[in-house]
Structures are given as C-alpha cells and as structure tokens.
Design an enzyme around this catalytic site. Structure first.
Site, mmCIF file in Angstrom:
data_model
loop_
_atom_site.group_PDB
_atom_site.id
_atom_site.type_symbol
_atom_site.label_atom_id
_atom_site.label_comp_id
_atom_site.label_asym_id
_atom_site.label_seq_id
_atom_site.Cartn_x
_atom_site.Cartn_y
_atom_site.Cartn_z
ATOM 1 N N THR A 65 0.678 -1.487 -0.116
ATOM 2 C CA THR A 65 0.268 -0.083 0.096
ATOM 3 C C THR A 65 0.549 1.568 -0.336
ATOM 4 O O THR A 65 2.302 0.855 -0.041
ATOM 5 C CB THR A 65 -0.869 -0.458 0.730
ATOM 6 O OG1 THR A 65 -2.069 0.659 1.049
ATOM 7 C CG2 THR A 65 -0.581 0.457 2.422
ATOM 8 N N LYS A 69 3.598 1.857 -3.515
ATOM 9 C CA LYS A 69 3.202 0.678 -4.473
ATOM 10 C C LYS A 69 3.880 0.881 -6.511
ATOM 11 O O LYS A 69 3.863 0.485 -7.004
ATOM 12 C CB LYS A 69 1.645 1.181 -5.182
ATOM 13 C CG LYS A 69 0.415 0.476 -4.191
ATOM 14 C CD LYS A 69 -0.270 1.119 -4.944
ATOM 15 C CE LYS A 69 -1.760 0.402 -3.412
ATOM 16 N NZ LYS A 69 -3.147 0.645 -3.629
#
Length: 288
Positions: A65, A69
């Site tokens: 997350t 990313k």
C-alpha cells in the site's frame, strides 16, 4: 492453529494500522481451511531490504500500500504486463528467486463493478482525477474496452499526461483530458462516472470535486473509490439527480480476494466473498 506448516502473508506500507486486509485474508484462510496467516508490516524506510527479508523469511506473498506501490517495482524479479503498464503494484507473489508483482486493485475494481452490474465494454465514462488511482482506472477502462473516457482534473496538463500515456500504451485514442471547469463540454448523455480523487475523505466529507448538479444529471451510475465514509457527497449528488451510486468497499474486498487467489492457487466462490463483505460492512457500521 498456527504451526510449522503455516504460511505467512502480509501488508507492507506506511501507515498500516487501520487496514481491513487481515480481516479479509484470515477469514478466507479459516473458511477454506488453508494454513495461512496475514499480518500488517509497518515499513518506514529501506523498502528493498524489507522485500529481500520477506523472501528470505519464506513469506508466501505480500500486499503493498501507500507510499510504495511504484517504488516496490525496483525490487521485483518479474511483473505482470498490465501492472508494468500502469506503473504500480499492490500484490507480490513468491517465485523461485524473488517476487512477481501484480495489480489486483485494477482487477478488483473490475470485479467489484461487475458484481453490481456495472458494464465497461462500449461505455462512455467520466473519470474524476489524474493521480495514481485515476491513472490506474484509466488503464482499466482502456483495457476492458470503454469506447470513450473523459479524464477531468483541476490540472489539465496532468490529465493530458495520463491520457497520453494510456493512449500510447493501448495504441488508440480513447482517453480525452479535460479541465474540471470545462465539464459543460461533456456530451449530454447518461454516462458512468468514477470518482478517483481524495475529495470526500475526512476532513472533506461534505465536499465533492464538482458540486454543480447539471454535471450529475449526466451520470447514470457513479462509483466512488472512497469507502469511508460509506456515503460520500459525490454519491449523494449522483443519487439526488436520479443516478445509482456505489462506494469503494467492494473494490477493497475483491483486490484482497484476487491476491488470496494468486497466493493460494484457488478460486473464491462469490457467496464466500459476499459473506466477508457483510462482515466488513459490520465492522464499519455500514447499513445498506
């Protein structure tokens, strides 16, 4: 029962304290009697070392997350084609010499929209925003055959950059950039609209990126990637003008389901996915 045969998966990011992913994966593992446990890992720095350590610790897979990313792609031994085009990865699958990256945010969004009867093929679509989430949505829409996509953003130049990247990647002119203030130039026909900005999140829960109701009269279905709050200002305006509106909690569900399927080489039945969705809604106090 956790024992020596239990495999570990987890989430890396910063922050990770409020994630609902452990609920999804641990409930799936329990229901399917798969010896796997899922935990969050706070990674404040040295992402590459964290990925290397995860592989040496024999982790089965990871979710990724914010803010990692894109950065995590430098630490992979392979990457799925669509994730490479998007330039963002949220799922790592263990391979012989490292991890392969996938983007289940996109496949999860498609699965979530499909479960609500929302079609993309041949549709004219409005996307609000031009950040990372909107960029991924634009790739999804081009990949699944939207006929025309209008990408609206405060910064026209940023929207133009995303449109150029997506059009080049798919060798077709399906994405058109527009400034938010030019929404009156949109066709006056019912369209699908995907809200991919952060406007509507706390502390902006009483705001939408566009407030004028004549914009919302062009929308037959609005999908907000935000899921907390569960009824955003964007959704309220869509419904006020006669459209259907959905929040992004199912996207969160299905991106997790898709990751679980990749790690464990299984197919999750829709009934089980929806059972977990009801549990997620209960945890958030959502009533629909």
């Amino acid at each position: 029962m956790i024992d020596g045969k239990t495999r570990t998966c987890g989430l890396i990011g910063n922050p990770v304290e409020h994630t609902m992913s452990p609920l999804i994966h641990n409930m799936l593992a329990e229901k399917l009697d798969i010896p796997m446990v899922y935990v969050p890992f706070l990674v404040e720095e040295d992402l590459a070392k964290a990925i290397e350590g995860a592989w040496h610790l024999n982790l089965l897979g990871l979710n990724v997350t914010v803010p990692y990313k894109s950065q995590v792609m430098d630490s992979l031994v392979d990457c799925h084609e669509l994730a490479a085009k998007i330039g963002a990865v949220n799922t790592l699958v263990r391979k012989e010499k490292g991890f392969k990256g996938y983007n289940t945010d996109i496949s999860g969004l498609y699965r979530a929209m499909s479960s609500e009867g929302i079609s993309i093929q041949g549709e004219t679509v409005i996307v609000l925003g031009a950040g990372g989430a909107a960029r991924a949505v634009a790739f999804l829409l081009a990949s699944y055959g939207a006929s025309q996509v209008y990408l609206l953003n405060r910064s026209l130049s940023k929207a133009q950059e995303v449109a150029r990247e997506v059009n080049q990647a798919f060798e077709k002119e399906c994405i058109q950039a527009m400034a938010l203030t030019d929404y009156q130039r949109l066709p006056e026909e019912p369209m699908l609209c995907i809200q991919a900005t952060s406007v509507g999140l706390a502390p902006q829960v009483d705001k939408a990126v566009i407030e004028e109701e004549d914009f919302y009269r062009r929308i037959h279905t609005g999908y907000d990637l935000i899921y907390r709050p569960s009824r955003t200002r964007f959704m309220q305006l869509v419904e006020r003008c006669g459209g259907r509106a959905y929040h992004g909690l199912k996207m969160l569900l299905y991106q997790g389901v898709e990751a679980f399927e990749l790690w464990n080489k299984v197919k999750i039945e829709e009934a089980l996915a929806l059972e977990i969705y009801e549990r997620m809604k209960g945890e958030m106090g959502i009533e629909e």
